[in-house]
Write a protein that holds these residues in place. Structure first.
Motif, PDB file in Angstrom:
ATOM      1  N   ASP A 199      -9.962  -1.665   8.151  1.00  0.00           N
ATOM      2  CA  ASP A 199      -8.837  -2.528   7.794  1.00  0.00           C
ATOM      3  C   ASP A 199      -7.851  -2.540   8.959  1.00  0.00           C
ATOM      4  O   ASP A 199      -7.845  -1.623   9.792  1.00  0.00           O
ATOM      5  CB  ASP A 199      -8.136  -2.019   6.521  1.00  0.00           C
ATOM      6  N   GLY A 211     -12.089  -4.884   5.303  1.00  0.00           N
ATOM      7  CA  GLY A 211     -10.830  -5.256   4.650  1.00  0.00           C
ATOM      8  C   GLY A 211     -10.649  -4.388   3.424  1.00  0.00           C
ATOM      9  O   GLY A 211     -10.323  -4.855   2.335  1.00  0.00           O
ATOM     10  N   TYR A 239       0.819  -1.223   0.000  1.00  0.00           N
ATOM     11  CA  TYR A 239       0.000   0.000   0.000  1.00  0.00           C
ATOM     12  C   TYR A 239       0.851   1.271   0.000  1.00  0.00           C
ATOM     13  O   TYR A 239       0.347   2.361  -0.226  1.00  0.00           O
ATOM     14  CB  TYR A 239      -0.943   0.024   1.210  1.00  0.00           C
ATOM     15  N   ARG A 271     -10.177   0.803  -3.259  1.00  0.00           N
ATOM     16  CA  ARG A 271     -10.753   0.940  -4.615  1.00  0.00           C
ATOM     17  C   ARG A 271     -12.281   0.829  -4.573  1.00  0.00           C
ATOM     18  O   ARG A 271     -12.973   1.554  -5.301  1.00  0.00           O
ATOM     19  CB  ARG A 271     -10.121  -0.072  -5.570  1.00  0.00           C
TER      20      ARG A 271
HETATM   21  C1  LIG Z   1      -6.287  -8.839  -0.452  1.00  0.00           C
HETATM   22  S1  LIG Z   1      -6.452  -7.351   0.440  1.00  0.00           S
HETATM   23  C2  LIG Z   1      -7.942  -6.706  -0.284  1.00  0.00           C
HETATM   24  C3  LIG Z   1      -8.063  -5.208  -0.152  1.00  0.00           C
HETATM   25  C4  LIG Z   1      -9.301  -4.589  -0.796  1.00  0.00           C
HETATM   26  N1  LIG Z   1     -10.533  -5.163  -0.294  1.00  0.00           N
HETATM   27  C5  LIG Z   1      -9.266  -4.709  -2.290  1.00  0.00           C
HETATM   28  O1  LIG Z   1      -9.939  -5.593  -2.841  1.00  0.00           O
HETATM   29  O2  LIG Z   1      -8.553  -3.910  -2.924  1.00  0.00           O
HETATM   30  C6  LIG Z   1      -7.015  -7.929   2.035  1.00  0.00           C
HETATM   31  C7  LIG Z   1      -7.131  -6.840   3.073  1.00  0.00           C
HETATM   32  O3  LIG Z   1      -7.749  -7.384   4.248  1.00  0.00           O
HETATM   33  C8  LIG Z   1      -7.122  -6.802   5.375  1.00  0.00           C
HETATM   34  N2  LIG Z   1      -7.342  -7.704   6.521  1.00  0.00           N
HETATM   35  C9  LIG Z   1      -6.892  -8.979   6.666  1.00  0.00           C
HETATM   36  N3  LIG Z   1      -7.338  -9.501   7.825  1.00  0.00           N
HETATM   37  C10 LIG Z   1      -8.069  -8.539   8.422  1.00  0.00           C
HETATM   38  C11 LIG Z   1      -8.805  -8.466   9.641  1.00  0.00           C
HETATM   39  N4  LIG Z   1      -8.876  -9.523  10.475  1.00  0.00           N
HETATM   40  N5  LIG Z   1      -9.441  -7.318   9.947  1.00  0.00           N
HETATM   41  C12 LIG Z   1      -9.369  -6.240   9.108  1.00  0.00           C
HETATM   42  N6  LIG Z   1      -8.708  -6.265   7.935  1.00  0.00           N
HETATM   43  C13 LIG Z   1      -8.069  -7.386   7.591  1.00  0.00           C
HETATM   44  C14 LIG Z   1      -5.670  -6.642   4.991  1.00  0.00           C
HETATM   45  O4  LIG Z   1      -5.012  -5.682   5.784  1.00  0.00           O
HETATM   46  C15 LIG Z   1      -5.808  -6.236   3.510  1.00  0.00           C
HETATM   47  O5  LIG Z   1      -5.861  -4.841   3.369  1.00  0.00           O
END
Ligand SMILES: C[S@@+](CC[C@H](N)C(=O)[O-])C[C@H]1O[C@@H](n2cnc3c(N)ncnc32)[C@H](O)[C@@H]1O
Length: 248
Positions: A74, A53, A12, A58
């Protein structure tokens, strides 16, 4: 300062932010066809959305541009900082708030949200927690609410299960963060469980190449766009196959 506890800090922090700025296609289609039309009809009041998350936002930004008041949640502070930067650049920062939190701890009161988005996060938490959060999200929809969920499946080359684990295709640089690969039809079964009280507008399990971060790689994904059972928006298609000529 680099947060070493955050596996998503570096993706990021890049100039070309990981996952790009193009929203998930079914969400974009829904916003254009359903929400866009309701704004035109002047039927829409203030609507709350939550992006769980949210990453670098986006989907958050697309929801805010469509008029929602969006909360982006997040664990990555860097991701949330980039969201606010993007929101200011797009002139929608008044409609975006952020919360550094574990999605499992977030309050989603029953019937509270017009849009709930969880794009690849139910697969980042243990299976039993994912099911509990899923039910909270399904319950959290307003009668005219929309739920979008995307998860990695066992077809993904990063999966520890067949068929993905047998694949020679390239694996995502962030695959280590995925700990709960969904089995075939699993998300569909959740969505059709009467307890979820959902109506599916789109469900798909697919393989997709990803060029939005790191070296190109393949993903196995399941995607779901659903509304509360009983809600029948005037038009939705993704892609828009047979739109009315005058529709937006
Ligand atoms: C693969 S990325 C997807 C980001 C966004 N949704 C996208 O599609 O562009 C997964 C995201 O989930 C977040 N994440 C993972 N486990 C989490 C949790 N237990 N609570 C909050 N966020 C979480 C990570 O920090 C990451 O930003």
């Amino acid at each position: 300062m680099h947060d070493t506890a955050d596996p998503f800090f570096e993706p990021y922090d890049r100039d070309e932010i990981a996952y790009g700025d193009v929203p998930s296609a079914p969400i974009a289609a829904y916003l254009r066809q359903v929400i866009g039309r309701r704004v035109l009809d002047q039927q829409q009041n203030i609507s709350h959305a939550i992006d769980l998350g949210a990453g670098a936002g986006r989907d958050t930004i697309a929801l805010a541009k469509a008029g929602f008041l969006v909360k982006a949640v997040d664990l990555s502070q860097r991701g949330l900082d980039r969201i606010m930067q993007r929101a200011r650049n797009a002139g929608v920062d008044q409609r975006v708030t952020t919360q550094v939190a574990d999605v499992r701890q977030v309050d989603v009161p029953p019937g509270s949200h017009a849009a709930i988005v969880a794009t690849t996060v139910l697969d980042h938490i243990p299976a039993e927690d994912a099911k509990a959060l899923w039910q909270k999200l399904a319950d959290g929809l307003r009668p005219d609410g929309m739920l979008y969920v995307e998860v990695h499946t066992t077809e993904d080359p990063g999966s520890d299960q067949e068929p993905g684990c047998d694949s020679n295709d390239p694996v995502s640089e962030t695959a280590d963060a995925v700990i709960n690969y969904f089995r075939p039809n699993q998300l569909a079964r959740w969505a059709t469980d009467p307890e979820a009280r959902l109506r599916i507008l789109k469900y798909e399990e697919r393989l997709e190449w990803d060029y939005t971060h790191g070296p190109e790689h393949l993903h196995g994904k399941a995607i779901l766009l659903a509304v509360r059972a009983g809600f029948h928006p005037p038009y939705y298609g993704q892609p828009a196959a047979f739109p009315q000529r005058t529709s937006q």
